[in-house]
Each structure stands twice: as structure tokens, then as C-alpha cells.
Scaffold this motif. Structure first.
Motif, mmCIF file in Angstrom:
data_model
loop_
_atom_site.group_PDB
_atom_site.id
_atom_site.type_symbol
_atom_site.label_atom_id
_atom_site.label_comp_id
_atom_site.label_asym_id
_atom_site.label_seq_id
_atom_site.Cartn_x
_atom_site.Cartn_y
_atom_site.Cartn_z
ATOM 1 N N LEU A 174 -52.674 -87.595 13.175
ATOM 2 C CA LEU A 174 -51.402 -87.286 13.830
ATOM 3 C C LEU A 174 -50.267 -87.227 12.800
ATOM 4 N N LEU A 175 -50.276 -88.137 11.822
ATOM 5 C CA LEU A 175 -49.273 -88.064 10.763
ATOM 6 C C LEU A 175 -49.353 -86.719 10.041
ATOM 7 N N SER A 176 -50.570 -86.296 9.710
ATOM 8 C CA SER A 176 -50.740 -84.993 9.044
ATOM 9 C C SER A 176 -50.169 -83.870 9.890
ATOM 10 N N LEU A 177 -50.468 -83.929 11.178
ATOM 11 C CA LEU A 177 -50.003 -82.861 12.070
ATOM 12 C C LEU A 177 -48.480 -82.869 12.181
ATOM 13 N N LEU A 178 -47.880 -84.065 12.234
ATOM 14 C CA LEU A 178 -46.413 -84.141 12.311
ATOM 15 C C LEU A 178 -45.783 -83.550 11.053
ATOM 16 N N VAL A 179 -46.394 -83.823 9.890
ATOM 17 C CA VAL A 179 -45.899 -83.219 8.646
ATOM 18 C C VAL A 179 -45.971 -81.699 8.745
ATOM 19 N N SER A 180 -47.088 -81.200 9.236
ATOM 20 C CA SER A 180 -47.260 -79.744 9.350
ATOM 21 C C SER A 180 -46.287 -79.152 10.358
ATOM 22 N N ILE A 181 -46.181 -79.781 11.528
ATOM 23 C CA ILE A 181 -45.310 -79.254 12.586
ATOM 24 C C ILE A 181 -43.862 -79.224 12.114
#
Ligand code: SAH
Ligand code: DHB
Ligand code: MG
Length: 234
Positions: free
Chosen positions: A62-69
Motif C-alpha cells: 500500500l505504501l508503494s501504491l500511495l507513492v505511485s498514486i
């Protein structure tokens, strides 16, 4: 120890393992959430006797996805441990991005650097040793700003860390804070539970802050009942 869940929890007798732990293991297995470098980082922390308190595989993702988003290119982390969450953040910022991770314990930082090398992201991560309240001013002095800040260190300083995240951020900067539930202890903290009380104080501060828009998301899973606060700086 399985290779699909959170170390230290997955192999407890099935009768005592909450279903949400088992379900998290299934998610991590079927979604191929962890790569070898992240598994190795988690295992290395256990091998060196560090506490099993890194984020779960799903929370790291989820952290990775938040960075991407968010399109974040510059990420600040407070609390490195063995670099498990750091690897997830570093992968997500990409080869041209940068992560600064602040860690009090030199031994944790050393292990994290080795894990970051193995994950082939060491070139984009700076691990700075020291108490974060001492090292954060140096980031300001050198003009660093961040698009996303992940706070996961000593909970007693969380109010100050959120203030620093705003200082080093800009409108649109994302702030993520780990451990906002702590198996419910944040609801009505025991007087002796300084960490749970500090998280309560931080939530009060975030709710009152004119520059923060915040959600506190409770989760169950490999780390039982806990969660992330997610905020955006106005
Ligand atoms: N984010 C990591 C886990 C961090 S555990 C992960 O998910 O993989 C919390 C870390 O914060 C520990 O390594 C601890 O040594 C560090 N820490 C505690 N107090 C600190 C402080 N004052 N400044 C910086 N780091 C601190
Ligand atoms: C603890 C700290 C954490 O950051 C965490 O995710 C879980 C537990 C702790 O200090 O107990
Ligand atoms: Mg944590």
C-alpha cells in the motif's frame, strides 16, 4: 516460518491464529506481494534479533501504491529498522527518485543498507543515523522537501514528526503514519501506555490542524488490529 506471511505469527497453531492473519498470508501468496529482496530483509531482521515490527507485506505494498498514486519522487521515512518498508518506498519512487530514511540505531541502519544493496535500490536511498528530532533540522538546512512522508519510529514524538512533515512538505504532500490502533489501545489509553497516548495526541493534533486533511484507517491482518493514518497537506 512460512514465506507468505508476517514473521513470528504465521506458524502459530491454527486454532489460535486469527483468520485475518491467515487471510493476509493468502493475499500475499496469491498477489505475489513480496519479492526475494523484501523477504530477505524481513528474515534478516529476525536473524539479527530485531523486533518483528516492520510493516506487513500488504501495508508495504500500500505504501508503494500511495507513492505511485501521488507521483511522489522524494520520500522521507522516519524509522528504518532493517529497511523493509524502505525497499518498498525506494522501488516505488523509481530510479530517478530518492528516499531519505532516519534511524536512531546504527546497527539497524547498517543492516538496512545491506538489505537496500541486495534489493538494488541503495543508490537512491540515504539512511541517516541519529535521533530524528536531531537530524530533521539538517534536512531543512540543506533545503530538502518531500512529496510523501512515512512516520514509523518512536510514537512519543509523532506530533513533532507530523509537524516536521508539514514543514518539509508542500501543498499536496502525503503523510502516512503507522500504528494508529495498536490492538485498540489508542481508544482509551492506559495512563502508563505513553505510546498509545502519544498516538491519541497526534490524532487530536491532525484533526485540529488547518493544513491537514486526514483519514485514520483501521486494519486487521498479519500485524493484527492496527492501521495507517493518511493525510494530505493543504
Ligand atoms: N519502517 C520500518 C519499521 C520501523 S520500526 C519497516 O516497516 O520496515 C521503528 C524504528 O524506529 C526502529 O528501528 C527504531 O530504532 C527507530 N527509532 C526509534 N526511535 C527513533 C528516533 N528517535 N529517531 C529515529 N529512529 C528511531
Ligand atoms: C511497535 C512499533 C511499530 O512501529 C509497529 O509497527 C509495531 C509495534 C512497537 O514498538 O511495539
Ligand atoms: Mg510501525
Amino acid at each position: 516460518m512460512g514465506n507468505t506471511g508476517h514473521r513470528g505469527r504465521g506458524n502459530v497453531a491454527a486454532v489460535t491464529t486469527p483468520d485475518w492473519v491467515l487471510l493476509d498470508e493468502l493475499f500475499t501468496r496469491v498477489l505475489h506481494t513480496e519479492d526475494d529482496a523484501m523477504r530477505a530483509a524481513r528474515d534478516s531482521a529476525e536473524a539479527e534479533g530485531m523486533p518483528p515490527i516492520e510493516v506487513s507485506a500488504q501495508h508495504a505494498k500500500l505504501l508503494s501504491l500511495l507513492v505511485s498514486i501521488a507521483g511522489a519522487r522524494r520520500v522521507l521515512e522516519i524509522g528504518t529498522l532493517a529497511g523493509y518498508s524502505t525497499i518498498a518506498l525506494a522501488r516505488a519512487v523509481g530510479a530517478d527518485g530518492a528516499v531519505v530514511s532516519l534511524e536512531y540505531e546504527a546497527a539497524h541502519a547498517d543492516l538496512a543498507r545491506r538489505n537496500l544493496e541486495r534489493a538494488e535500490v541503495a543508490d537512491r536511498v540515504e539512511v541517516i543515523v541519529g535521533a530524528a528530532l536531531d537530524t530533521l533540522p539538517t534536512l531543512q538546512q540543506r533545503g530538502d522537501t518531500f512529496d510523501l512522508v512515512f512516520i514509523d519510529a518512536d510514537k512519543e514524538n509523532n506530533v513533532a514528526y507530523v509537524q516536521w512533515a508539514i514543514t518539509l512538505g508542500r501543498p499536496g504532500t502525503v503523510i502516512v503514519v503507522d500504528n494508529i490502533a495498536r490492538n485498540g489501545r489508542v481508544l482509551d489509553p492506559e495512563p502508563a501506555d505513553r505510546q498509545a497516548q502519544a498516538i491519541r495526541d497526534m490524532l487530536d493534533m491532525m484533526g485540529a490542524h488547518p493544513r491537514l486533511d486526514t483519514a485514520a484507517i483501521q486494519t486487521v491482518g498479519a500485524k493484527n488490529w492496527d492501521g495507517f493514518a493518511v493525510a494530505v497537506v493543504r
